[in-house]
Design an enzyme around this catalytic site. Structure first.
Site, PDB file in Angstrom:
ATOM      1  CG  HIS A 179      -2.086   0.890   1.097  1.00  0.00           C
ATOM      2  ND1 HIS A 179      -2.039   2.231   1.396  1.00  0.00           N
ATOM      3  CD2 HIS A 179      -3.338   0.643   0.655  1.00  0.00           C
ATOM      4  CE1 HIS A 179      -3.222   2.757   1.145  1.00  0.00           C
ATOM      5  NE2 HIS A 179      -4.025   1.822   0.693  1.00  0.00           N
TER       6      HIS A 179
ATOM      7  CG  ASP B  81      -8.561  -4.280  -2.589  1.00  0.00           C
ATOM      8  OD1 ASP B  81      -9.752  -4.186  -2.238  1.00  0.00           O
ATOM      9  OD2 ASP B  81      -7.937  -3.371  -3.148  1.00  0.00           O
TER      10      ASP B  81
HETATM   11  N1  CMC Z   1       4.005  -7.289  -4.840  1.00  0.00           N
HETATM   12  C1  CMC Z   1       5.343  -7.330  -4.959  1.00  0.00           C
HETATM   13  N2  CMC Z   1       6.148  -6.268  -4.807  1.00  0.00           N
HETATM   14  C2  CMC Z   1       5.570  -5.112  -4.528  1.00  0.00           C
HETATM   15  C3  CMC Z   1       4.170  -4.974  -4.366  1.00  0.00           C
HETATM   16  C4  CMC Z   1       3.386  -6.125  -4.525  1.00  0.00           C
HETATM   17  N3  CMC Z   1       2.055  -6.069  -4.392  1.00  0.00           N
HETATM   18  N4  CMC Z   1       3.870  -3.700  -4.073  1.00  0.00           N
HETATM   19  C5  CMC Z   1       5.028  -3.036  -4.041  1.00  0.00           C
HETATM   20  N5  CMC Z   1       6.055  -3.890  -4.318  1.00  0.00           N
HETATM   21  C6  CMC Z   1       7.494  -3.575  -4.338  1.00  0.00           C
HETATM   22  C7  CMC Z   1       7.906  -2.837  -5.603  1.00  0.00           C
HETATM   23  O1  CMC Z   1       8.312  -3.726  -6.594  1.00  0.00           O
HETATM   24  C8  CMC Z   1       9.022  -1.979  -5.085  1.00  0.00           C
HETATM   25  O2  CMC Z   1      10.153  -2.791  -4.950  1.00  0.00           O
HETATM   26  P1  CMC Z   1      11.628  -2.171  -5.274  1.00  0.00           P
HETATM   27  O3  CMC Z   1      11.850  -1.084  -4.262  1.00  0.00           O
HETATM   28  O4  CMC Z   1      12.557  -3.325  -5.123  1.00  0.00           O
HETATM   29  O5  CMC Z   1      11.564  -1.651  -6.670  1.00  0.00           O
HETATM   30  C9  CMC Z   1       8.586  -1.595  -3.678  1.00  0.00           C
HETATM   31  O6  CMC Z   1       7.725  -2.661  -3.252  1.00  0.00           O
HETATM   32  C10 CMC Z   1       7.829  -0.281  -3.606  1.00  0.00           C
HETATM   33  O7  CMC Z   1       6.787  -0.319  -4.574  1.00  0.00           O
HETATM   34  P2  CMC Z   1       6.077   0.961  -5.172  1.00  0.00           P
HETATM   35  O8  CMC Z   1       5.381   0.588  -6.452  1.00  0.00           O
HETATM   36  O9  CMC Z   1       7.045   2.109  -5.213  1.00  0.00           O
HETATM   37  O10 CMC Z   1       5.015   1.273  -4.042  1.00  0.00           O
HETATM   38  P3  CMC Z   1       3.760   2.202  -4.194  1.00  0.00           P
HETATM   39  O11 CMC Z   1       3.534   2.791  -2.880  1.00  0.00           O
HETATM   40  O12 CMC Z   1       3.878   3.129  -5.336  1.00  0.00           O
HETATM   41  O13 CMC Z   1       2.616   1.143  -4.579  1.00  0.00           O
HETATM   42  C11 CMC Z   1       0.647  -0.110  -4.635  1.00  0.00           C
HETATM   43  C12 CMC Z   1       1.477   0.906  -3.853  1.00  0.00           C
HETATM   44  C13 CMC Z   1      -0.666  -0.366  -3.876  1.00  0.00           C
HETATM   45  C14 CMC Z   1       0.281   0.443  -6.042  1.00  0.00           C
HETATM   46  C15 CMC Z   1       1.464  -1.423  -4.767  1.00  0.00           C
HETATM   47  O14 CMC Z   1       1.814  -1.923  -3.498  1.00  0.00           O
HETATM   48  C16 CMC Z   1       0.747  -2.482  -5.590  1.00  0.00           C
HETATM   49  O15 CMC Z   1       0.828  -2.479  -6.825  1.00  0.00           O
HETATM   50  N6  CMC Z   1       0.030  -3.441  -4.902  1.00  0.00           N
HETATM   51  C17 CMC Z   1      -0.763  -4.409  -5.575  1.00  0.00           C
HETATM   52  C18 CMC Z   1      -2.092  -3.809  -5.968  1.00  0.00           C
HETATM   53  C19 CMC Z   1      -3.004  -3.663  -4.762  1.00  0.00           C
HETATM   54  O16 CMC Z   1      -3.165  -4.583  -3.971  1.00  0.00           O
HETATM   55  N7  CMC Z   1      -3.658  -2.485  -4.689  1.00  0.00           N
HETATM   56  C20 CMC Z   1      -4.662  -2.229  -3.661  1.00  0.00           C
HETATM   57  C21 CMC Z   1      -4.315  -1.095  -2.757  1.00  0.00           C
HETATM   58  S1  CMC Z   1      -5.419  -1.098  -1.334  1.00  0.00           S
HETATM   59  C22 CMC Z   1      -6.899  -0.550  -1.923  1.00  0.00           C
HETATM   60  C23 CMC Z   1      -7.008   0.913  -1.946  1.00  0.00           C
HETATM   61  O17 CMC Z   1      -6.835   1.572  -0.891  1.00  0.00           O
HETATM   62  O18 CMC Z   1      -7.308   1.426  -3.053  1.00  0.00           O
END
Ligand code: CMC
Length: 427
Positions: free
Chosen positions: A303, A361
């Site tokens: 998240h 989720d």
């Molecule tokens: N699985 C594997 N690795 C992950 C994931 C994941 N679900 N989420 C983040 N990472 C890794 C990412 O690869 C990165 O690694 P590195 O630093 O080695 O490159 C690190 O964690 C940071 O990721 P980020 O993309 O910079 O993090 P963010 O804060 O921009 O992303 C997110 C947040 C929700 C988009 C992401 O965690 C994600 O894609 N999760 C899966 C989709 C999901 O479950 N979304 C629902 C969110 S909750 C509902 C809501 O409130 O809307």
């Protein structure tokens, strides 16, 4: 003396006021920064930027805390009801008994749709995604309630809030019925919000939906868990759309469009698909390896704000167990895969290092499926619940004297000024 932050740029030091909230990080006020420095700040995705002042929802992502108007989400989910939470988000306080009776009456009174509105649904292809229908239909409400489009009238703002909270379940149930090829079921005012919604979704002319207190309570709790979540992408979209003075129905339609994306609400559908793809517990290690090899992400994990267990996921996991037990599916293989996947991920260095925990989720897909909803409806249910959060935030923005039209700037890296070349002279 009030604290200030200093930024030195181009040999000039600029003092920036530091604003203090009631809790949470301090905020450096950069409103005068451009005027004094001729420079912008850069923050794609708003990772370090507070876009507004708000009194509605507070999140401490490191501690895994979510408060609505100061009340913890766990207590609201256990002890309150969705309509009471709606009142709380809109008005700032829990209602007295008589205020709640009036509020419930106001919502119930607005559940029906204009008869002409139903014709919209027929215009969509039979296989339309229910979210495509929602985006169009909610925007179309502006064409029916001209009085509520006057954003400068506080009474009309509240009426539009009531209208949307009341009509969203009716629109969502119609999107579902249309998708299923079944006749629409009209709302019934003697039922609770969640009960009315479930009945509109699952009754058919040949067989009425049978009330079930466990499933109704689960639906209500799912609505509470999704009611608001601070300045997330769809809420920021609603605020941004509303900042131009757009009417509330158009703004909520914009929020629905944003919510549809897989990185936002679409994740519960993706999480369920992922669990089905994994299928059995023995396939988890291979799947986790694929995540580490960055071939795909673990959906329902991670998240932007929570770097700890999402407090909504705790309630959702409990609700999931209750619903599966009630429908006689406690042995659902997908629940086994989810529990084991969570156990492995929480003890694996890759996920620990990146502070990746289950989000709301992760368990909501299995729960909603057990309630009888297909994956295409998951985001729709989220939209029904989040409507109150969107509208409360929209109202707060309109009533904020510091509000301005949202107009970010950019770091321009394109071509600089160059003369136009006629087509016959281009090489
Ligand atoms: N699985 C594997 N690795 C992950 C994931 C994941 N679900 N989420 C983040 N990472 C890794 C990412 O690869 C990165 O690694 P590195 O630093 O080695 O490159 C690190 O964690 C940071 O990721 P980020 O993309 O910079 O993090 P963010 O804060 O921009 O992303 C997110 C947040 C929700 C988009 C992401 O965690 C994600 O894609 N999760 C899966 C989709 C999901 O479950 N979304 C629902 C969110 S909750 C509902 C809501 O409130 O809307």
């Amino acid at each position: 003396m009030a604290e200030t932050a200093k930024i030195t740029i181009g040999g000039k030091t600029i003092d920036l006021p530091v604003l203090k909230g009631t809790t949470g990080p301090d905020v450096v006020d950069i409103r005068k920064f451009y005027a004094e420095s001729d420079a912008f700040t850069y923050d794609p995705g708003f990772t370090s930027t507070a876009s507004c002042e708000s009194k509605i929802t507070f999140i401490d992502g490191d501690a895994g805390i979510l408060l609505h108007r100061g009340y913890p989400i766990g207590e609201l989910a256990e002890q309150s009801s969705f309509l009471e939470v709606c009142y709380l988000l809109l008005h700032g306080e829990l209602p007295t008994a008589s205020a709640f009776t009036d509020f419930e009456h106001n919502i119930t009174y607005h559940t029906m749709l204009h008869e002409q509105f139903d014709r919209f649904f027929q215009g969509f292809r039979r296989d339309a995604h229910p979210m495509a229908i929602m985006t169009g239909a909610v925007g179309a409400l502006s064409a029916f309630y001209h009085d509520s489009t006057n954003v400068d009238d506080p009474e009309q703002r509240m009426i539009s809030a009531h209208r949307m909270i009341a009509k969203m379940p009716t629109i969502a149930a119609r999107a579902f019925k249309y998708f299923r090829g079944q006749p629409f079921v009209h709302p019934r005012n003697d039922l609770s919000y969640a009960e009315n919604f479930l009945r509109m979704c699952f009754s058919v002319p040949a067989e009425d939906w049978k009330p079930n207190p466990v499933l109704t309570r689960a639906m209500d709790r799912i609505f509470i868990l999704h009611a608001d979540h601070e300045q997330n992408a769809s809420t920021s979209t609603v605020r941004s759309a509303g900042s131009s003075g757009a009417n509330p129905f158009a703004c909520i339609a914009a929020g629905i469009a944003c919510l549809w994306g897989p990185a936002h609400s679409g994740a519960n559908e993706e999480a369920l698909n992922m669990l089905m793809e994994i299928g059995t517990v023995d396939r988890i290690p291979e799947y986790v390896q694929g995540v580490k090899d960055r071939r795909y992400r673990l959906m329902g994990f991670g998240h932007r704000v929570y770097k700890n267990y999402d407090p909504r996921a705790t309630v959702m996991q409990k609700t999931c167990h209750e619903v599966l037990a009630e429908v006689g599916d406690s042995d659902d293989p997908l629940l086994k895969v989810a529990l084991e996947l969570e156990r492995i991920a929480l003890s694996d260095e890759y996920f620990i290092e990146r502070k990746l925990y289950p989000n709301v989720d992760f368990y909501s897909g299995i729960t909603l499926r057990a309630l009888g909803f297909p994956p295409e409806m998951f985001t729709v249910l989220f939209a029904v619940a989040r409507t109150v959060g969107w509208i409360a935030q929209w109202k707060e923005m309109i009533e904020d004297p510091a509000q301005k039209i949202s107009r970010p700037r950019q770091l321009y890296t394109g071509a600089t000024h160059r003369p136009y070349v006629a087509v016959e002279k281009r090489g």
